[in-house]
Design a protein around this motif. Structure first.
Motif, mmCIF file in Angstrom:
data_model
loop_
_atom_site.group_PDB
_atom_site.id
_atom_site.type_symbol
_atom_site.label_atom_id
_atom_site.label_comp_id
_atom_site.label_asym_id
_atom_site.label_seq_id
_atom_site.Cartn_x
_atom_site.Cartn_y
_atom_site.Cartn_z
ATOM 1 N N VAL A 139 14.678 -4.000 -11.203
ATOM 2 C CA VAL A 139 15.116 -5.561 -12.122
ATOM 3 C C VAL A 139 13.435 -5.962 -11.897
ATOM 4 O O VAL A 139 12.888 -6.454 -12.590
ATOM 5 C CB VAL A 139 15.958 -6.170 -11.528
ATOM 6 N N GLY A 140 13.209 -6.040 -10.683
ATOM 7 C CA GLY A 140 11.839 -6.648 -10.183
ATOM 8 C C GLY A 140 10.586 -5.956 -11.045
ATOM 9 O O GLY A 140 9.599 -6.602 -11.668
ATOM 10 N N THR A 141 10.585 -4.562 -11.117
ATOM 11 C CA THR A 141 9.535 -3.967 -11.812
ATOM 12 C C THR A 141 9.655 -4.368 -13.500
ATOM 13 O O THR A 141 8.734 -4.560 -14.020
ATOM 14 C CB THR A 141 9.639 -2.290 -11.761
ATOM 15 N N VAL A 142 10.849 -4.185 -13.843
ATOM 16 C CA VAL A 142 11.097 -4.685 -15.180
ATOM 17 C C VAL A 142 10.623 -6.093 -15.629
ATOM 18 O O VAL A 142 9.879 -6.415 -16.631
ATOM 19 C CB VAL A 142 12.330 -4.468 -15.710
ATOM 20 N N GLY A 143 10.708 -7.049 -14.567
ATOM 21 C CA GLY A 143 10.343 -8.399 -14.903
ATOM 22 C C GLY A 143 8.878 -8.530 -14.769
ATOM 23 O O GLY A 143 8.323 -9.144 -15.608
ATOM 24 N N PHE A 144 8.185 -7.808 -13.841
ATOM 25 C CA PHE A 144 6.804 -7.819 -13.752
ATOM 26 C C PHE A 144 6.183 -7.106 -15.022
ATOM 27 O O PHE A 144 5.121 -8.009 -15.494
ATOM 28 C CB PHE A 144 6.385 -6.946 -12.375
ATOM 29 N N LEU A 145 6.677 -6.153 -15.385
ATOM 30 C CA LEU A 145 6.014 -5.577 -16.697
ATOM 31 C C LEU A 145 6.336 -6.480 -18.038
ATOM 32 O O LEU A 145 5.520 -6.540 -18.837
ATOM 33 C CB LEU A 145 6.659 -4.184 -16.917
ATOM 34 N N GLY A 146 7.332 -7.047 -17.961
ATOM 35 C CA GLY A 146 7.632 -8.078 -19.137
ATOM 36 C C GLY A 146 6.754 -9.024 -19.176
ATOM 37 O O GLY A 146 6.295 -9.605 -20.056
ATOM 38 N N GLY A 147 6.492 -9.883 -17.783
ATOM 39 C CA GLY A 147 5.668 -11.021 -17.705
ATOM 40 C C GLY A 147 4.207 -10.471 -18.089
ATOM 41 O O GLY A 147 3.507 -11.235 -18.847
ATOM 42 N N MET A 148 3.760 -9.493 -17.856
ATOM 43 C CA MET A 148 2.338 -9.018 -17.942
ATOM 44 C C MET A 148 2.232 -8.878 -19.496
ATOM 45 O O MET A 148 1.298 -9.070 -20.034
ATOM 46 C CB MET A 148 2.047 -7.804 -17.116
ATOM 47 N N LEU A 149 3.255 -8.189 -20.038
ATOM 48 C CA LEU A 149 3.000 -7.826 -21.445
ATOM 49 C C LEU A 149 3.224 -8.946 -22.243
ATOM 50 O O LEU A 149 2.819 -9.053 -23.413
ATOM 51 C CB LEU A 149 3.904 -6.728 -21.900
ATOM 52 N N ASP A 150 4.037 -9.953 -21.828
ATOM 53 C CA ASP A 150 4.315 -11.066 -22.439
ATOM 54 C C ASP A 150 3.092 -12.048 -22.793
ATOM 55 O O ASP A 150 2.583 -12.650 -23.768
ATOM 56 C CB ASP A 150 5.276 -12.046 -21.735
ATOM 57 N N ALA A 151 2.182 -11.956 -21.757
ATOM 58 C CA ALA A 151 1.059 -12.963 -21.722
ATOM 59 C C ALA A 151 -0.183 -12.030 -22.476
ATOM 60 O O ALA A 151 -0.607 -12.701 -23.148
ATOM 61 C CB ALA A 151 0.298 -12.880 -20.084
ATOM 62 N N SER A 152 -0.218 -10.615 -22.381
ATOM 63 C CA SER A 152 -1.196 -10.124 -22.907
ATOM 64 C C SER A 152 -0.827 -9.427 -24.359
ATOM 65 O O SER A 152 -1.691 -9.195 -25.235
ATOM 66 C CB SER A 152 -1.500 -8.669 -22.040
ATOM 67 N N GLY A 153 0.537 -9.592 -24.827
ATOM 68 C CA GLY A 153 0.762 -9.104 -25.889
ATOM 69 C C GLY A 153 1.350 -10.176 -26.945
ATOM 70 O O GLY A 153 1.866 -9.836 -27.961
ATOM 71 N N GLY A 154 1.647 -11.228 -26.335
ATOM 72 C CA GLY A 154 2.079 -12.485 -27.034
ATOM 73 C C GLY A 154 3.699 -12.060 -27.641
ATOM 74 O O GLY A 154 4.024 -12.381 -28.653
ATOM 75 N N GLY A 155 4.477 -11.783 -26.703
ATOM 76 C CA GLY A 155 5.851 -11.615 -26.606
ATOM 77 C C GLY A 155 6.409 -10.556 -26.206
ATOM 78 O O GLY A 155 7.394 -9.804 -26.861
ATOM 79 N N GLY A 156 6.261 -10.000 -24.902
ATOM 80 C CA GLY A 156 6.872 -8.714 -24.461
ATOM 81 C C GLY A 156 7.832 -8.853 -23.635
ATOM 82 O O GLY A 156 8.621 -8.022 -23.264
ATOM 83 N N TRP A 157 8.221 -10.145 -23.234
ATOM 84 C CA TRP A 157 9.266 -10.521 -22.186
ATOM 85 C C TRP A 157 10.612 -9.742 -22.764
ATOM 86 O O TRP A 157 11.261 -9.306 -22.097
ATOM 87 C CB TRP A 157 9.395 -11.988 -21.764
ATOM 88 N N GLY A 158 11.018 -10.349 -23.820
ATOM 89 C CA GLY A 158 12.371 -10.146 -24.411
ATOM 90 C C GLY A 158 12.622 -8.877 -24.628
ATOM 91 O O GLY A 158 13.370 -8.079 -24.307
ATOM 92 N N PRO A 159 11.669 -8.084 -25.566
ATOM 93 C CA PRO A 159 11.803 -6.907 -25.805
ATOM 94 C C PRO A 159 11.716 -5.782 -24.488
ATOM 95 O O PRO A 159 12.548 -4.969 -24.180
ATOM 96 C CB PRO A 159 10.618 -6.157 -26.560
ATOM 97 N N ILE A 160 10.912 -6.014 -23.521
ATOM 98 C CA ILE A 160 11.011 -5.068 -22.335
ATOM 99 C C ILE A 160 12.095 -5.393 -21.380
ATOM 100 O O ILE A 160 12.711 -4.662 -21.070
ATOM 101 C CB ILE A 160 9.580 -5.624 -21.595
ATOM 102 N N VAL A 161 12.359 -6.641 -21.249
ATOM 103 C CA VAL A 161 13.410 -6.996 -20.315
ATOM 104 C C VAL A 161 14.917 -6.776 -20.808
ATOM 105 O O VAL A 161 15.470 -6.241 -20.230
ATOM 106 C CB VAL A 161 13.196 -8.395 -19.604
ATOM 107 N N THR A 162 15.055 -7.406 -21.958
ATOM 108 C CA THR A 162 16.415 -7.517 -22.556
ATOM 109 C C THR A 162 16.762 -6.097 -22.850
ATOM 110 O O THR A 162 17.731 -5.332 -22.619
ATOM 111 C CB THR A 162 16.410 -8.157 -23.773
ATOM 112 N N GLY A 163 15.701 -5.122 -23.590
ATOM 113 C CA GLY A 163 15.778 -3.907 -23.930
ATOM 114 C C GLY A 163 16.301 -2.778 -22.729
ATOM 115 O O GLY A 163 17.121 -2.206 -22.934
ATOM 116 N N ASN A 164 15.271 -2.952 -21.880
ATOM 117 C CA ASN A 164 15.544 -2.117 -20.878
ATOM 118 C C ASN A 164 16.863 -2.316 -19.957
ATOM 119 O O ASN A 164 17.451 -1.468 -19.596
ATOM 120 C CB ASN A 164 14.317 -2.139 -19.683
ATOM 121 N N LEU A 165 17.220 -3.553 -19.590
ATOM 122 C CA LEU A 165 18.227 -3.583 -18.876
ATOM 123 C C LEU A 165 19.688 -3.528 -19.712
ATOM 124 O O LEU A 165 20.780 -2.997 -18.987
ATOM 125 C CB LEU A 165 18.303 -5.448 -18.492
#
Length: 263
Positions: A139-165
């Motif tokens: 979960v921590g790894t998913v959250g880290f990647l989601g936060g990083m892509l959210d900042a750099s890609g303009g909306g990666g939190w939901g797709p990465i975190v919700t989709g992966n979990l």
């Protein structure tokens, strides 16, 4: 900064509508606001960092109302929340630095293909697999990647975190509610970092309209999540992921269209 006294409702109306629709989708399936709004602003000619900062400005309000709404509907798993939020904040800080100093042109197609694969799996799994929910891992790894892509890609939190979990078999209601609640803290962190880097120019007419529409729509998504069946939510998330991935890949093909260069 802009002169808010000079803003007309006619200028705001398209962005209010976009913010409303994007937040209904985001609050219901746990993703979509950042990707939809950021892609639109870039398509209209706003530079990438400025568009991402404007979306973060709007999301700092909409995600807070959405997270509170999910908490009131008892959609939040607080144990999962604690495992997501700190890594997500750390990833957000790093994502801002990556986006403003390095860029992510080579990363985006890879992420979009990954999202399409996860979405296709959820679309296949939703109607077929019995709803036996399991404890999530990494979960921590998913959250880290989601936060990083959210900042750099303009909306990666939901797709990465919700989709992966969800692909791991977690409960759709708690995943969507918890991801929305944690997103507020990640978004505020990213916004603060962007303001420190770009200044207050992130507050634009577009951001103002997105805030108004998104705040009005935020409670609707939380209400729907509590009442929709798990299978419906999984299929909805899968469909949203595939649509986001296809839209993102198409956006990479076409150059921005500066329809509203004044924004």
């Amino acid at each position: 900064m802009i002169d808010f006294s000079a803003i007309s409702w006619r200028d705001l109306a398209p962005f209010i509508a976009i913010g409303f629709l994007a937040q209904v989708v985001d609050g219901t399936v746990g993703m979509g606001f950042g990707v939809m709004t950021n892609s639109l602003l870039v398509a209209l000619g706003l530079p990438g960092p400025a568009a991402s900062a404007a979306v973060r400005t709007a999301e700092s309000f909409t995600s807070g109302i959405s997270g509170l709404s999910h908490a009131l509907q008892r959609n939040v798993d607080w144990s999962l929340f604690g495992r997501l939020v700190i890594p997500g904040i750390a990833g957000g800080f790093i994502g801002v630095w990556v986006f403003t100093h390095v860029g992510i042109a080579l990363m985006r197609p890879v992420v979009l293909v990954y999202l399409a694969a996860v979405g296709s799996y959820l679309l296949w799994r939703g109607p077929r697999r019995p709803q036996t929910f399991r404890r999530t891992r990494l979960v921590g790894t998913v959250g880290f990647l989601g936060g990083m892509l959210d900042a750099s890609g303009g909306g990666g939190w939901g797709p990465i975190v919700t989709g992966n979990l969800l692909s791991q078999g977690a409960n759709p209601r708690s995943v969507i509610g918890t991801a929305n609640a944690a997103e507020f803290f990640v978004t505020v962190t990213v916004l603060a970092a962007f303001i420190g880097t770009l200044g207050l120019q992130s507050v634009t007419i577009a951001a103002t309209g997105l805030v108004i529409g998104g705040v009005v729509a935020a409670p609707i998504g939380a209400y729907l999540v509590k009442r929709l069946a798990p299978r419906t939510l999984i299929v909805g998330v899968g469909g949203a992921l595939v649509a986001i991935a296809l839209f993102g890949l198409l956006a990479l093909i076409f150059a921005p269209i500066p329809t509203f260069p004044r924004f």
